[in-house]
Design a protein around this motif. Structure first.
Motif, mmCIF file in Angstrom:
data_model
loop_
_atom_site.group_PDB
_atom_site.id
_atom_site.type_symbol
_atom_site.label_atom_id
_atom_site.label_comp_id
_atom_site.label_asym_id
_atom_site.label_seq_id
_atom_site.Cartn_x
_atom_site.Cartn_y
_atom_site.Cartn_z
ATOM 1 N N PRO A 69 0.845 -1.201 0.000
ATOM 2 C CA PRO A 69 0.000 0.000 0.000
ATOM 3 C C PRO A 69 0.874 1.243 0.000
ATOM 4 O O PRO A 69 2.001 1.232 0.514
ATOM 5 C CB PRO A 69 -0.802 -0.132 1.298
ATOM 6 N N ALA A 70 0.381 2.313 -0.570
ATOM 7 C CA ALA A 70 1.134 3.557 -0.662
ATOM 8 C C ALA A 70 0.171 4.737 -0.670
ATOM 9 O O ALA A 70 -1.027 4.588 -0.955
ATOM 10 C CB ALA A 70 1.989 3.572 -1.930
ATOM 11 N N LEU A 71 0.705 5.899 -0.382
ATOM 12 C CA LEU A 71 -0.086 7.115 -0.484
ATOM 13 C C LEU A 71 -0.332 7.437 -1.953
ATOM 14 O O LEU A 71 0.526 7.190 -2.805
ATOM 15 C CB LEU A 71 0.644 8.271 0.195
ATOM 16 N N SER A 72 -1.485 7.975 -2.250
ATOM 17 C CA SER A 72 -1.792 8.373 -3.616
ATOM 18 C C SER A 72 -1.141 9.715 -3.919
ATOM 19 O O SER A 72 -1.161 10.633 -3.099
ATOM 20 C CB SER A 72 -3.301 8.460 -3.817
ATOM 21 N N GLN A 73 -0.596 9.834 -5.115
ATOM 22 C CA GLN A 73 0.029 11.083 -5.541
ATOM 23 C C GLN A 73 -0.947 12.019 -6.236
ATOM 24 O O GLN A 73 -0.585 13.137 -6.600
ATOM 25 C CB GLN A 73 1.204 10.769 -6.477
ATOM 26 N N THR A 74 -2.184 11.559 -6.417
ATOM 27 C CA THR A 74 -3.208 12.379 -7.071
ATOM 28 C C THR A 74 -4.509 12.277 -6.272
ATOM 29 O O THR A 74 -4.628 11.493 -5.335
ATOM 30 C CB THR A 74 -3.471 11.912 -8.518
ATOM 31 N N SER A 75 -5.500 13.056 -6.693
ATOM 32 C CA SER A 75 -6.810 13.007 -6.046
ATOM 33 C C SER A 75 -7.705 11.918 -6.626
ATOM 34 O O SER A 75 -8.866 11.791 -6.224
ATOM 35 C CB SER A 75 -7.500 14.369 -6.192
ATOM 36 N N GLU A 76 -7.174 11.122 -7.550
ATOM 37 C CA GLU A 76 -7.981 10.092 -8.201
ATOM 38 C C GLU A 76 -8.251 8.900 -7.295
ATOM 39 O O GLU A 76 -9.172 8.118 -7.546
ATOM 40 C CB GLU A 76 -7.298 9.620 -9.483
ATOM 41 N N HIS A 77 -7.430 8.734 -6.246
ATOM 42 C CA HIS A 77 -7.601 7.617 -5.330
ATOM 43 C C HIS A 77 -7.284 8.079 -3.907
ATOM 44 O O HIS A 77 -6.464 8.972 -3.707
ATOM 45 C CB HIS A 77 -6.668 6.453 -5.685
ATOM 46 N N ALA A 78 -7.945 7.435 -2.937
ATOM 47 C CA ALA A 78 -7.681 7.758 -1.533
ATOM 48 C C ALA A 78 -6.342 7.193 -1.076
ATOM 49 O O ALA A 78 -5.715 7.718 -0.150
ATOM 50 C CB ALA A 78 -8.798 7.210 -0.656
ATOM 51 N N ALA A 79 -5.905 6.111 -1.686
ATOM 52 C CA ALA A 79 -4.591 5.506 -1.461
ATOM 53 C C ALA A 79 -4.257 4.734 -2.720
ATOM 54 O O ALA A 79 -5.112 4.522 -3.587
ATOM 55 C CB ALA A 79 -4.605 4.597 -0.231
ATOM 56 N N PHE A 80 -2.990 4.280 -2.823
ATOM 57 C CA PHE A 80 -2.595 3.619 -4.070
ATOM 58 C C PHE A 80 -1.629 2.489 -3.766
ATOM 59 O O PHE A 80 -1.578 1.979 -2.644
ATOM 60 C CB PHE A 80 -1.995 4.647 -5.031
ATOM 61 N N TYR A 81 -0.843 2.108 -4.772
ATOM 62 C CA TYR A 81 0.128 1.031 -4.640
ATOM 63 C C TYR A 81 1.542 1.574 -4.804
ATOM 64 O O TYR A 81 1.771 2.578 -5.474
ATOM 65 C CB TYR A 81 -0.091 -0.044 -5.712
ATOM 66 N N SER A 82 2.493 0.855 -4.229
ATOM 67 C CA SER A 82 3.908 1.182 -4.372
ATOM 68 C C SER A 82 4.425 0.718 -5.734
ATOM 69 O O SER A 82 3.695 0.132 -6.539
ATOM 70 C CB SER A 82 4.705 0.477 -3.275
ATOM 71 N N GLU A 83 5.708 0.955 -5.947
ATOM 72 C CA GLU A 83 6.390 0.330 -7.071
ATOM 73 C C GLU A 83 6.393 -1.189 -6.872
ATOM 74 O O GLU A 83 6.084 -1.693 -5.787
ATOM 75 C CB GLU A 83 7.843 0.817 -7.118
ATOM 76 N N THR A 84 6.742 -1.930 -7.929
ATOM 77 C CA THR A 84 6.805 -3.383 -7.837
ATOM 78 C C THR A 84 8.139 -3.826 -7.257
ATOM 79 O O THR A 84 9.200 -3.355 -7.661
ATOM 80 C CB THR A 84 6.609 -4.015 -9.221
ATOM 81 N N PHE A 85 8.073 -4.746 -6.295
ATOM 82 C CA PHE A 85 9.271 -5.330 -5.686
ATOM 83 C C PHE A 85 9.416 -6.766 -6.170
ATOM 84 O O PHE A 85 8.429 -7.510 -6.267
ATOM 85 C CB PHE A 85 9.174 -5.303 -4.157
ATOM 86 N N ARG A 86 10.673 -7.188 -6.425
ATOM 87 C CA ARG A 86 10.967 -8.541 -6.890
ATOM 88 C C ARG A 86 12.154 -9.098 -6.103
ATOM 89 O O ARG A 86 13.291 -9.058 -6.575
ATOM 90 C CB ARG A 86 11.267 -8.544 -8.394
ATOM 91 N N PRO A 87 11.914 -9.606 -4.913
ATOM 92 C CA PRO A 87 13.027 -10.128 -4.107
ATOM 93 C C PRO A 87 13.651 -11.356 -4.762
ATOM 94 O O PRO A 87 12.966 -12.160 -5.406
ATOM 95 C CB PRO A 87 12.361 -10.485 -2.778
ATOM 96 N N GLU A 88 14.954 -11.525 -4.578
ATOM 97 C CA GLU A 88 15.657 -12.669 -5.133
ATOM 98 C C GLU A 88 15.413 -13.905 -4.280
ATOM 99 O O GLU A 88 15.141 -13.815 -3.084
ATOM 100 C CB GLU A 88 17.158 -12.378 -5.215
ATOM 101 N N GLY A 89 15.531 -15.074 -4.908
ATOM 102 C CA GLY A 89 15.393 -16.325 -4.183
ATOM 103 C C GLY A 89 13.945 -16.686 -3.918
ATOM 104 O O GLY A 89 13.018 -16.154 -4.531
ATOM 105 N N VAL A 90 13.774 -17.604 -2.983
ATOM 106 C CA VAL A 90 12.446 -18.130 -2.658
ATOM 107 C C VAL A 90 11.877 -17.379 -1.460
ATOM 108 O O VAL A 90 12.520 -17.266 -0.420
ATOM 109 C CB VAL A 90 12.513 -19.636 -2.347
ATOM 110 N N ALA A 91 10.677 -16.857 -1.630
ATOM 111 C CA ALA A 91 9.933 -16.251 -0.519
ATOM 112 C C ALA A 91 8.929 -17.277 -0.016
ATOM 113 O O ALA A 91 8.254 -17.938 -0.809
ATOM 114 C CB ALA A 91 9.220 -14.987 -0.972
#
Length: 286
Positions: A69-91
């Motif tokens: 979850p992330a703060l929205s940078q515009t008024s189009e949404h009350a909150a938004f999503y972060s950038e995509t994370f891709r951790p290495e190995g097995v989660a």
């Protein structure tokens, strides 16, 4: 009660629902393919194209992609999503929940979880269905839904495309069909919404299956609290039973991550946990 203004008009139906047939399932998920494909194939093998499940501990993902979850940078949404994370190995999943249905005519899921990454870091968030692969075989307990299901549709209130209950054409529920596909809308207490729904239908006892969405922070029975307002939650246990006054009373435990990366787990306090964007679940009346 805490509230967060949404960009669009509120839907007058604050608990969206459809009655359905349901069946508890044991799904065998095959490794080496997208988690979405593994889940879709497993549900389809038992005759279902919609359902919910709780993600089992140590479910292994690699490659794996997620957002937080992330703060929205515009008024189009009350909150938004972060950038995509891709951790290495097995989660490896610690706990989580997943809603399976359709989006744009194709299988899709909405899943939130907490997990441990290969380097030992603990994280949580929203699993990306089309970029996360199942690394090892796993057995999961699920509920398949027929007669209704989850279909992703535009929601004018939040300005997101969200899973919503969708009755299947021609299906007429009978009194024996005791499963309900639910979506709770924003800015209402989770408990009040569920308990009110049960009271209106004479449901004294029920089990909550699945459970994916967001709350405005969180308040826990043990006195703990999550203050950052934007969260992603997974219900880890939930039920409804008669309270001291005989009326339906819900008990709900969750795992969450907030937009600062904070994580929490525990039983929610009744009357003090409003929905932020949505909460999807299946209710099985007992």
């Amino acid at each position: 009660m805490r509230t967060i203004p949404q960009p669009g008009p509120a839907n007058p139906e604050r608990v969206q629902w459809a009655q359905a047939r349901g069946q508890r399932l044991t799904l065998e998920l095959k490794p080496g393919q997208l988690l979405l494909d593994a889940i879709s194939e497993a549900f389809a093998a038992q005759g279902f194209d919609s359902g919910v499940l709780r993600l089992p501990a140590r479910l292994a993902l690699s490659p794996f992609a997620y957002v937080m979850p992330a703060l929205s940078q515009t008024s189009e949404h009350a909150a938004f999503y972060s950038e995509t994370f891709r951790p290495e190995g097995v989660a490896r999943i610690e706990t989580g929940a997943l809603t399976f249905g359709t989006r744009d005519g194709a299988p899709f899921f909405h899943g939130h979880a907490l997990w441990r990454e290969a380097d030992g870091r603990r994280n949580g968030g929203h699993i990306l269905p089309d970029q996360s692969f199942l690394a090892e075989p796993v057995t999961v307990e699920a509920v398949g839904i027929d007669g209704a299901g989850f279909v992703a549709r535009p929601d004018p209130e939040t300005n997101f495309k969200l899973f919503m209950p969708a009755p299947q054409p021609g299906f007429v529920p009978s009194p024996q069909d005791r499963f309900f596909v639910l979506r709770l809308c924003p800015n209402q207490d989770v408990f009040a919404a569920l308990e009110g729904f049960c009271s209106e239908r004479g449901i004294a006892r029920a089990r909550i299956h699945g459970g994916v969405g967001s709350t405005i922070g969180a308040r826990f029975i043990d006195g703990g609290a999550t203050e950052p307002f934007a969260t992603e939650i997974a219900i880890t246990a939930g039920s409804v039973a008669p309270g001291r006054d005989g009326r339906p009373e819900a008990g709900i435990a969750i795992a969450l991550v907030d937009y600062t990366g904070g994580m929490a787990q525990g039983s929610l306090r009744r009357g003090d946990n409003p929905v932020l964007m949505t909460l999807e679940l299946v209710l099985e009346a007992e």
